[in-house]
Design a protein around this motif. Structure first.
Motif, PDB file in Angstrom:
ATOM      1  N   CYS A  48       0.845  -1.186   0.000  1.00 31.03           N
ATOM      2  CA  CYS A  48       0.000   0.000   0.000  1.00 31.03           C
ATOM      3  C   CYS A  48       0.881   1.238   0.000  1.00 31.03           C
ATOM      4  O   CYS A  48       1.824   1.338   0.781  1.00 31.03           O
ATOM      5  N   CYS A  84      -7.076   1.700   3.754  1.00 25.12           N
ATOM      6  CA  CYS A  84      -6.717   3.094   3.517  1.00 25.12           C
ATOM      7  C   CYS A  84      -7.719   3.754   2.579  1.00 25.12           C
ATOM      8  O   CYS A  84      -8.068   4.918   2.743  1.00 25.12           O
ATOM      9  N   CYS A 128       0.156   3.030   3.715  1.00 29.30           N
ATOM     10  CA  CYS A 128       0.556   2.458   4.994  1.00 29.30           C
ATOM     11  C   CYS A 128       1.635   1.382   4.843  1.00 29.30           C
ATOM     12  O   CYS A 128       2.191   0.916   5.833  1.00 29.30           O
ATOM     13  N   CYS A 175      -4.327   0.112  -0.145  1.00 30.96           N
ATOM     14  CA  CYS A 175      -5.036  -1.041   0.410  1.00 30.96           C
ATOM     15  C   CYS A 175      -6.483  -0.669   0.752  1.00 30.96           C
ATOM     16  O   CYS A 175      -6.791   0.504   0.926  1.00 30.96           O
TER      17      CYS A 175
HETATM   18 ZN    ZN Z   1      -2.918   1.048   3.425  1.00 28.35          ZN
END
Ligand code: ZN
Ligand code: ZN
Length: 135
Positions: free
Chosen positions: A6, A25, A9, A22
Motif C-alpha cells: 500500500c 486506507c 501504509c 489497500c
Molecule cells: Zn494502506
C-alpha cells in the motif's frame, strides 16, 4: 494474484486496479471525502486549505477530489481552484467552461488530423498520380 505494498501504509494487499492503496486506507480516504463534501456544502466560503485542515488530508488530496469533480465549491473566487489553461477561478474540475470546450475541440481535432498530412506526402512523392488526378 497481484500483491502490492500500500502506497499509504505499506501493508501488503491484493492489488486489483486503480491507485496502489489497500482497502483499509481507501475506506479511510473515502470517509474523509464524505466529511470534506459535507464541510464544503455547509461552508459558503470554503477553501482548499480549509478543507485539508478540517478533514486532515493534504491539499494535494483535496485538489485531486476537485480534479475528479467530486468536490464542488460554492464560491470560485475564494476556493483557490483555478483553470489549468487560463487561470480563471473555478469551483470544480480542471478547466473553466470556456477552456473545457476548447480542450474538447482540440481532442476531437487531434483524432481527425492524422489523415491529412499522409495524403499530401503521397502526392508529392508521386507526381504522376497528381497528373492523372488533374485530368
Ligand atoms: Zn494502506
Ligand atoms: Zn480557462
Amino acid at each position: 494474484m497481484n500483491v502490492r505494498n500500500c502506497k499509504n501504509c505499506g501493508r501488503l494487499f491484493n492489488y486489483i486496479a486503480g491507485p496502489p492503496i489497500c482497502p483499509e486506507c481507501k475506506d479511510q480516504v473515502e470517509k474523509k471525502f464524505q466529511k470534506a463534501k459535507e464541510f464544503v456544502r455547509n461552508t459558503a466560503h470554503a477553501t482548499v486549505s480549509m478543507v485539508a485542515e478540517e478533514v486532515d488530508v493534504s491539499e494535494q488530496q483535496v485538489k485531486q477530489w476537485i480534479r475528479e469533480e467530486r468536490l464542488v465549491f460554492s464560491d470560485a473566487t475564494v476556493a483557490g481552484v483555478t483553470c489549468e489553461v487560463c487561470g480563471e477561478p473555478i469551483t470544480t474540475g480542471r478547466f473553466c467552461a470556456k477552456c473545457k470546450n476548447q480542450v474538447m475541440n482540440d481532442l476531437n481535432g487531434a483524432i481527425k488530423k492524422p489523415d491529412a498530412p499522409v495524403v499530401k506526402k503521397k502526392e508529392r512523392e508521386n507526381p504522376r498520380m497528381r497528373f492523372l488526378d488533374n485530368r
